[in-house]
Design a protein around this motif. Structure first.
Motif, PDB file in Angstrom:
ATOM      1  N   ARG A   1       0.834  -1.209   0.000  1.00 57.14           N
ATOM      2  CA  ARG A   1       0.000   0.000   0.000  1.00 57.14           C
ATOM      3  C   ARG A   1       0.869   1.261   0.000  1.00 57.14           C
ATOM      4  O   ARG A   1       0.559   2.240  -0.668  1.00 57.14           O
ATOM      5  CB  ARG A   1      -0.919   0.028   1.228  1.00 57.14           C
TER       6      ARG A   1
ATOM      7  N   GLN B   1     -11.670  12.404  -5.313  1.00 56.05           N
ATOM      8  CA  GLN B   1     -11.644  11.092  -5.950  1.00 56.05           C
ATOM      9  C   GLN B   1     -10.373  10.332  -5.567  1.00 56.05           C
ATOM     10  O   GLN B   1     -10.400   9.119  -5.337  1.00 56.05           O
ATOM     11  CB  GLN B   1     -11.731  11.234  -7.472  1.00 56.05           C
TER      12      GLN B   1
ATOM     13  N   HIS C   1     -10.832   9.014  -2.053  1.00 60.99           N
ATOM     14  CA  HIS C   1     -11.709   7.847  -2.023  1.00 60.99           C
ATOM     15  C   HIS C   1     -10.980   6.596  -2.493  1.00 60.99           C
ATOM     16  O   HIS C   1     -11.096   5.525  -1.877  1.00 60.99           O
ATOM     17  CB  HIS C   1     -12.943   8.104  -2.898  1.00 60.99           C
ATOM     18  N   LYS C   2     -10.214   6.720  -3.573  1.00 61.01           N
ATOM     19  CA  LYS C   2      -9.494   5.571  -4.106  1.00 61.01           C
ATOM     20  C   LYS C   2      -8.438   5.082  -3.124  1.00 61.01           C
ATOM     21  O   LYS C   2      -8.283   3.876  -2.905  1.00 61.01           O
ATOM     22  CB  LYS C   2      -8.839   5.940  -5.440  1.00 61.01           C
TER      23      LYS C   2
ATOM     24  N   PHE D   1      -8.355   5.557   0.193  1.00 60.13           N
ATOM     25  CA  PHE D   1      -8.974   4.977   1.386  1.00 60.13           C
ATOM     26  C   PHE D   1      -9.605   3.621   1.097  1.00 60.13           C
ATOM     27  O   PHE D   1      -9.596   2.729   1.957  1.00 60.13           O
ATOM     28  CB  PHE D   1     -10.008   5.939   1.969  1.00 60.13           C
ATOM     29  N   SER D   2     -10.156   3.440  -0.095  1.00 65.46           N
ATOM     30  CA  SER D   2     -10.739   2.141  -0.444  1.00 65.46           C
ATOM     31  C   SER D   2      -9.666   1.063  -0.533  1.00 65.46           C
ATOM     32  O   SER D   2      -9.939  -0.115  -0.308  1.00 65.46           O
ATOM     33  CB  SER D   2     -11.496   2.237  -1.772  1.00 65.46           C
ATOM     34  N   MET D   3      -8.423   1.471  -0.866  1.00 66.28           N
ATOM     35  CA  MET D   3      -7.308   0.526  -0.895  1.00 66.28           C
ATOM     36  C   MET D   3      -6.797   0.206   0.508  1.00 66.28           C
ATOM     37  O   MET D   3      -6.452  -0.944   0.799  1.00 66.28           O
ATOM     38  CB  MET D   3      -6.150   1.102  -1.719  1.00 66.28           C
TER      39      MET D   3
ATOM     40  N   PRO E   1      -9.625  -1.463   4.200  1.00 64.48           N
ATOM     41  CA  PRO E   1      -9.814  -2.898   4.476  1.00 64.48           C
ATOM     42  C   PRO E   1      -8.598  -3.531   5.144  1.00 64.48           C
ATOM     43  O   PRO E   1      -8.736  -4.279   6.125  1.00 64.48           O
ATOM     44  CB  PRO E   1     -10.068  -3.493   3.090  1.00 64.48           C
TER      45      PRO E   1
ATOM     46  N   TYR F   1     -12.636  -7.126   2.942  1.00 66.35           N
ATOM     47  CA  TYR F   1     -11.933  -6.792   1.698  1.00 66.35           C
ATOM     48  C   TYR F   1     -12.877  -6.598   0.517  1.00 66.35           C
ATOM     49  O   TYR F   1     -12.542  -5.896  -0.441  1.00 66.35           O
ATOM     50  CB  TYR F   1     -10.907  -7.877   1.363  1.00 66.35           C
TER      51      TYR F   1
ATOM     52  N   ARG G   1     -15.595  -2.690   0.127  1.00 68.35           N
ATOM     53  CA  ARG G   1     -15.211  -1.424  -0.503  1.00 68.35           C
ATOM     54  C   ARG G   1     -14.387  -1.635  -1.770  1.00 68.35           C
ATOM     55  O   ARG G   1     -13.787  -0.699  -2.274  1.00 68.35           O
ATOM     56  CB  ARG G   1     -14.414  -0.561   0.490  1.00 68.35           C
ATOM     57  N   ASN G   2     -14.350  -2.858  -2.268  1.00 70.71           N
ATOM     58  CA  ASN G   2     -13.520  -3.160  -3.431  1.00 70.71           C
ATOM     59  C   ASN G   2     -14.407  -3.566  -4.599  1.00 70.71           C
ATOM     60  O   ASN G   2     -14.866  -4.709  -4.676  1.00 70.71           O
ATOM     61  CB  ASN G   2     -12.532  -4.279  -3.086  1.00 70.71           C
ATOM     62  N   GLN G   3     -14.651  -2.630  -5.499  1.00 70.35           N
ATOM     63  CA  GLN G   3     -15.555  -2.890  -6.611  1.00 70.35           C
ATOM     64  C   GLN G   3     -14.971  -3.907  -7.584  1.00 70.35           C
ATOM     65  O   GLN G   3     -15.709  -4.738  -8.137  1.00 70.35           O
ATOM     66  CB  GLN G   3     -15.858  -1.584  -7.351  1.00 70.35           C
TER      67      GLN G   3
END
Length: 325
Positions: free
Chosen positions: A120, A230, A233-234, A236-238, A241, A288, A291-293
C-alpha cells in the motif's frame, strides 16, 4: 505428578457441560467453517481466474485467504468432533501438530499483513516505482519469506515447547492446543527458555507493528496532501480494508497474550480465543470485498458463470433424457 513421557493425550476445554449446548456449538462452528470456506474460496478462485486481478495487491490477498483457511481448519474441526462425540481428548501428537500449524499460519499471516502494508505504501507514496519495486518475482519472494518465516517460527517454538517436562497434568484450558497453555503444565522454572523465545517473538512482532504504523503515517500524509476527493476515495478504499484486518488481528491477539492474569477466567479466555482464532478468517473476506468494486465484480462474474454453467448442464441432461425416451 506426571511427566511428558507418560502423557499420551491432553484434555481440551469444553464449551459446556450439558449435552444440548455442545450440539449448538457444533452447528455454530459448522456454519462458521462453511462461511469461511465460501468467502475465502471465492476470493482465491476469483483472484486466480480473473486476469484483471493479477496484481501484487490481489496476489497477497490470495495468500492471506489461503492462510485464513488454514488457520480455521487447524482449530475448528477437532473442536467440532469433540462436541459431537462429547469428549475432550486430543492425542499428544495431534496437539503438537495443532500447535505447529496454528503457530505457522498465524505468524505467516502477520508477516504477510506487514508486507501488504508495504504494498500500500509503495502504491500510494511511490506509484512511479511500483512496477520495479513490486514486480512478480519480488512479490513471490516476499510471500515465500512470509511463509518461510512462519514455518521456522513454528518449528522452533513447537520443538522447544514439547521438549519441556510436563508436571501439571494434561488439562489444557483452551478449546485447542496453544503454547501458553502447554507452558502452564510444564515443571517449575523449566519453561523459562520458551518464555525467552516468546519475548523475542513479541519484540519482532512489535517491530512489524511499528513498520505498519509508519507505513500508514506516510500514506495518510500523502493522501491528505492531495486535493482531489476522488483520489482520497481511491486511496482509502485501498487502505481501509487492510487497516481494519490488521486492527482486528493485533487487538484480539494482544488482548489474549498480554492481558493481566487477574483479568482472566475460563469463559472469558474461551470467548476471546474464538474472536482471534475463528472470527478473522470469516470476516476478512467481507472486509476486503465491501469497498472493493473490482473484487466484487470478479466474484459476481465467477458466481454468474458457475450458475449459468450449472443451468446449461441441467438443461442438456434434461434434453438428453427426452431424446432417449
Amino acid at each position: 505428578m506426571s511427566n511428558s513421557s507418560s502423557i499420551t493425550h491432553f484434555l481440551l476445554l469444553p464449551f459446556a457441560d450439558t449435552w444440548e449446548l455442545p450440539l449448538w456449538h457444533f452447528w455454530l462452528f459448522l456454519g462458521i467453517s462453511l462461511a469461511a470456506l465460501l468467502g475465502n474460496g471465492l476470493i482465491i478462485t476469483s483472484t486466480a481466474c480473473d486476469q484483471h486481478l493479477h496484481t501484487p495487491m490481489y496476489f497477497f490477498l490470495l495468500n492471506l485467504s489461503l492462510l485464513d483457511l488454514g488457520c480455521i481448519s487447524t482449530t475448528v474441526p477437532k473442536s467440532m468432533v469433540n462436541s459431537l462425540w462429547d469428549t475432550r481428548d486430543i492425542s499428544y501428537t495431534a496437539c503438537a501438530a495443532q500447535i505447529f500449524f496454528f503457530s505457522f499460519l498465524f505468524s505467516s499471516e502477520y508477516s504477510l499483513l506487514t508486507i501488504m502494508s508495504y504494498d500500500r505504501y509503495v502504491a500510494i507514496c511511490k506509484p512511479l516505482h511500483y512496477g520495479s519495486l513490486l514486480g512478480s518475482r519480488a512479490c513471490v519472494h516476499m510471500a515465500a519469506a512470509a511463509w518461510g518465516t512462519g514455518f521456522l517460527y513454528a518449528l522452533l517454538h513447537t520443538a522447544n515447547t514439547f521438549s519441556l517436562p510436563l508436571c501439571g497434568g494434561n488439562a489444557v484450558e483452551q478449546f485447542f492446543c496453544e503454547i501458553p497453555h502447554i507452558l502452564k503444565l510444564s515443571c517449575s522454572h523449566s519453561y523459562l527458555r520458551e518464555v525467552g523465545l516468546l519475548v523475542l517473538s513479541c519484540l519482532l512482532a512489535l517491530g512489524c507493528f511499528v513498520f505498519i504504523v509508519g507505513s500508514y503515517v506516510q500514506i495518510f500524509r500523502v493522501v491528505l496532501s492531495v486535493p482531489s476527493e476522488q483520489g482520497h476515495h481511491k486511496a482509502f478504499s485501498m487502505c481501509l480494508p487492510h487497516l481494519a484486518v490488521v486492527s482486528l488481528f493485533v487487538s484480539t491477539g494482544t488482548f489474549v497474550y498480554l492481558k493481566p492474569s487477574s483479568f482472566s477466567s475460563p469463559s472469558l479466555d474461551l470467548v476471546v480465543s474464538v474472536l482471534y482464532s475463528v472470527v478473522p478468517p470469516v470476516v476478512n473476506p467481507l472486509i476486503y470485498s465491501l469497498r472493493n468494486q473490482e473484487l466484487k465484480d470478479a466474484v459476481r462474474k465467477l458466481v454468474t458463470g458457475c450458475v449459468s454453467a450449472a443451468i446449461h448442464c441441467l438443461l442438456s441432461s434434461a434434453k438428453g433424457s427426452q431424446c432417449r425416451s
